[in-house]
Design an enzyme around this catalytic site. Structure first.
Site, mmCIF file in Angstrom:
data_model
loop_
_atom_site.group_PDB
_atom_site.id
_atom_site.type_symbol
_atom_site.label_atom_id
_atom_site.label_comp_id
_atom_site.label_asym_id
_atom_site.label_seq_id
_atom_site.Cartn_x
_atom_site.Cartn_y
_atom_site.Cartn_z
ATOM 1 N N LYS A 8 0.817 -1.221 0.000
ATOM 2 C CA LYS A 8 0.000 0.000 0.000
ATOM 3 C C LYS A 8 0.849 1.269 0.000
ATOM 4 C CE LYS A 8 -1.193 -0.060 4.958
ATOM 5 N NZ LYS A 8 -0.433 -1.275 5.369
ATOM 6 N N ARG A 83 -7.583 2.380 11.242
ATOM 7 C CA ARG A 83 -7.383 0.962 11.513
ATOM 8 C C ARG A 83 -8.442 0.357 12.420
ATOM 9 N NH1 ARG A 83 -0.950 0.637 12.258
ATOM 10 N NH2 ARG A 83 -1.453 1.682 14.194
ATOM 11 N N ARG A 117 11.546 -9.432 4.259
ATOM 12 C CA ARG A 117 11.991 -8.034 4.364
ATOM 13 C C ARG A 117 13.278 -7.930 5.179
ATOM 14 N NH1 ARG A 117 6.716 -4.498 5.857
ATOM 15 N NH2 ARG A 117 7.121 -5.304 7.933
ATOM 16 N N ARG A 150 13.598 -6.443 10.758
ATOM 17 C CA ARG A 150 13.012 -5.568 11.773
ATOM 18 C C ARG A 150 12.629 -6.440 12.954
ATOM 19 N NH1 ARG A 150 8.911 -2.568 7.841
ATOM 20 N NH2 ARG A 150 10.411 -1.287 6.772
ATOM 21 N N ARG A 161 -0.128 -9.933 14.702
ATOM 22 C CA ARG A 161 -0.541 -8.741 13.938
ATOM 23 C C ARG A 161 -1.631 -9.061 12.926
ATOM 24 N NH1 ARG A 161 4.879 -7.461 13.589
ATOM 25 N NH2 ARG A 161 5.071 -7.802 11.362
#
Ligand SMILES: [Zn+2]
Length: 222
Positions: A8, A83, A117, A150, A161
């Site tokens: 996004k 959210r 990532r 991360r 999450r």
């Protein structure tokens, strides 16, 4: 709107660049605060380390601050907000919304993308072991520092999450769907295909690589 890893941030940047919109990325504002060791940054860091989403009041405060700068001429595109239902109501009451773009990505694909990532421990540059690999494995192309995950990109933190994301986001989408704002786009395709589909659905002129330079965007989904 879209789960992390859905691209996004990339899609928003492509739209913003072409239509002179201000791109407001809530995740980037938080990351800036973490990197600069602000009070907000410390709160965000604690929350993310536990694999949870940042609290509603903190998100709302940050977004209100950012939007109160009124630095847009042609409008803004915001990603990472709203959210939850409360934030959605606040948003509907405060701004004229032209559309809500929902990037749809299955959880298994989120897992594949997010766990690939990497972040440079030196300069903070984003990498992605699927689409945007460094020239030397494990090393930043820019500064040569080691690439790391991360701290919130673990299987366990991601599972938490994803659960939290669906619980909170489904009611938000329902609110926007009732107002007929939502276009849902299949986000498993390439970033160009996703961008074209968004534009087709919103009756915008098609995307052209020549017309806009978005630079080397990673697929990190900010
Ligand atoms: Zn670096």
């Amino acid at each position: 709107m879209g789960v992390q890893g859905s691209g996004k941030g990339t899609q928003a940047a492509m739209l913003a660049g072409d239509f002179d919109l201000v791109h407001i990325a809530v995740g980037d504002i938080f990351r800036w605060n973490v990197q600069h060791h602000t009070k907000i940054g410390a709160q965000v860091r604690r929350t993310m380390a536990a694999g949870l989403l940042v609290g509603d009041e903190l998100v709302e405060g940050v977004v209100r601050d950012r939007l109160s700068q009124h630095d847009w001429n042609y409008g803004f595109i915001i990603d990472g907000f709203p959210r939850n239902e409360r934030q959605a109501e606040f948003f509907l009451e405060s701004y004229d919304i032209d559309g809500v773009i929902h990037l749809d990505l299955p959880d298994r694909e989120v897992r594949r993308r997010v766990l690939a990532r990497r972040l440079c421990s030196g300069c903070g540059m984003d990498y992605n072991l699927i689409a945007n690999t460094p020239h030397v494995a494990g090393q930043c192309d820019v500064c040569g520092s080691a690439l790391v995950r991360r701290e919130d990109d673990t299987e366990e933190a991601l599972a938490v999450r994803l659960r939290e994301y669906h619980q909170k986001t489904n009611p938000v989408l329902a609110i926007f769907r009732r107002k007929e704002y939502v276009v849902t786009v299949d986000a498993t395709r390439s970033r160009e295909e996703v961008q074209q589909e968004i534009r087709k659905r919103l009756n915008l002129p098609p995307f052209s690589e020549d017309a806009v330079s978005t630079g080397q965007q990673s697929e990190s989904g900010r």
